[in-house]
Design an enzyme around this catalytic site. Sequence first.
Site, mmCIF file in Angstrom:
data_model
loop_
_atom_site.group_PDB
_atom_site.id
_atom_site.type_symbol
_atom_site.label_atom_id
_atom_site.label_comp_id
_atom_site.label_asym_id
_atom_site.label_seq_id
_atom_site.Cartn_x
_atom_site.Cartn_y
_atom_site.Cartn_z
ATOM 1 N N ASP A 323 0.848 -1.187 0.000
ATOM 2 C CA ASP A 323 0.000 0.000 0.000
ATOM 3 C C ASP A 323 0.888 1.242 0.000
ATOM 4 O O ASP A 323 1.760 1.383 0.853
ATOM 5 C CB ASP A 323 -0.857 -0.028 1.277
ATOM 6 C CG ASP A 323 -2.028 0.938 1.237
ATOM 7 O OD1 ASP A 323 -1.856 2.049 0.708
ATOM 8 O OD2 ASP A 323 -3.099 0.576 1.747
ATOM 9 N N ARG A 325 -0.531 4.462 -0.103
ATOM 10 C CA ARG A 325 -1.496 5.574 -0.031
ATOM 11 C C ARG A 325 -1.142 6.614 1.028
ATOM 12 O O ARG A 325 -1.644 7.710 0.989
ATOM 13 C CB ARG A 325 -2.907 5.032 0.214
ATOM 14 C CG ARG A 325 -3.530 4.475 -1.039
ATOM 15 C CD ARG A 325 -4.892 3.904 -0.778
ATOM 16 N NE ARG A 325 -4.830 2.690 0.031
ATOM 17 C CZ ARG A 325 -5.883 1.963 0.373
ATOM 18 N NH1 ARG A 325 -7.086 2.344 -0.001
ATOM 19 N NH2 ARG A 325 -5.737 0.868 1.096
#
Length: 398
Positions: A323, A325
């Site tokens: 991830d 983000r």
Amino acid sequence: VNPDINRLFVPVVTTAHAGRPPITWGEADPMRRGPVVATTTNWAHRNVIGAHSQYSLLGGWSRATGLLDEHFVPDLSMTEPMIKIGPHPQWSVPGKIVTFDPFGADIRGSFGAYLDAGYDIRPTIAIHRGKIRLLELSAAVHGGRLKPDGVVLMESGDCNVTKIPIDSVWDLEGIARRLGVDEAQMRRCMYEQSGGMYEQLVSKPELKIFLPPVPNCTILIFGDPAKLTDPSVKLTARLHDQCVSSDVLGSEKCSCRSYLMFAIEQCVLTAQEGGVGLIVYCYLEGRGLGEVLKTLVYNLRDRDGDDPMKYEDYTRQVAGMFDARFQMFKSDPLHWLGVRRIPYLISASREKLSGITGGGIEIGHQVPIPNDRVTPGANTEVMAKEMLHGYAPRGQPN
Ligand SMILES: [Zn+2]
């Protein structure tokens, strides 16, 4: 101390003022903060790394083929924000907003003296009032879950919204601090990961602001935006990460569009009750790893039996991480809007929740998607998130 004393030191901009305006990120007065000047028409005025718009390289094609004049300066008359947002106290709390320019919308109001002196300053935020029309909202009207009121939702199914696209303007010092890393080390890694594209990241440490070729977000507000600052007003919000395959193309492999449409429906209901609905659509396709990579992982999942227990490993195998983000930046658009509390956050994600609360914004209730809104194809993704990532379980049908 008389705060007006500070005003004495606001720079007077004249045509003789030919240099690069200093930027002091986090200053409350825009003239003391200084404008972001990323123009390519007068390089002596530039005070940032990078250029406006993630399409600046296509601008290069346009120059090369004669479509765009190299001296073009936009005429921005009548493009001003349709409603006023801020300034809010959060705009000048150091480190609160580091991924875009809080003064990026009202260029004339903030930096008029520089514009009059011939500086080419461009908005990085646009604020528009308009309508959206979505199949799911029409279906909700036909199904009796939503009722047109002629204010928020029309008989036609059109929905009135305030739409605010935001370009990235990175305060590198503030970003490094929030990531908990050394700024010089971060700048070197960015320089290397982009294949040496932004040499000034390492050669010009005095340039603290970077306009990267990375899109930021689009905000949609349902109801009166002025109410967003009132913590006693009911606010329903979703911070949604982009997913082209589902949001746009309707793929059922994940729950993204279902979540977005459930959230928009709740936003409309909240606005109709006198509250405000808020969608922040974040351009973080495939968990910030991109659509090609996400689709390679789809191939791997389909060929390996799509085991929910291996959901994270599939991505790690292809991307080296799961991830990208960086949820700790999710609070920036909320601070810009003056939001202090979100009574209802439409999300099951623990990481998103802690990203927002870590930024100092209070969350009342976390509302996950009802079970009957998850399409069968999205089961692997939703199960994996519930089992492995501490996501809140799906809610009862409503
Ligand atoms: Zn998705």
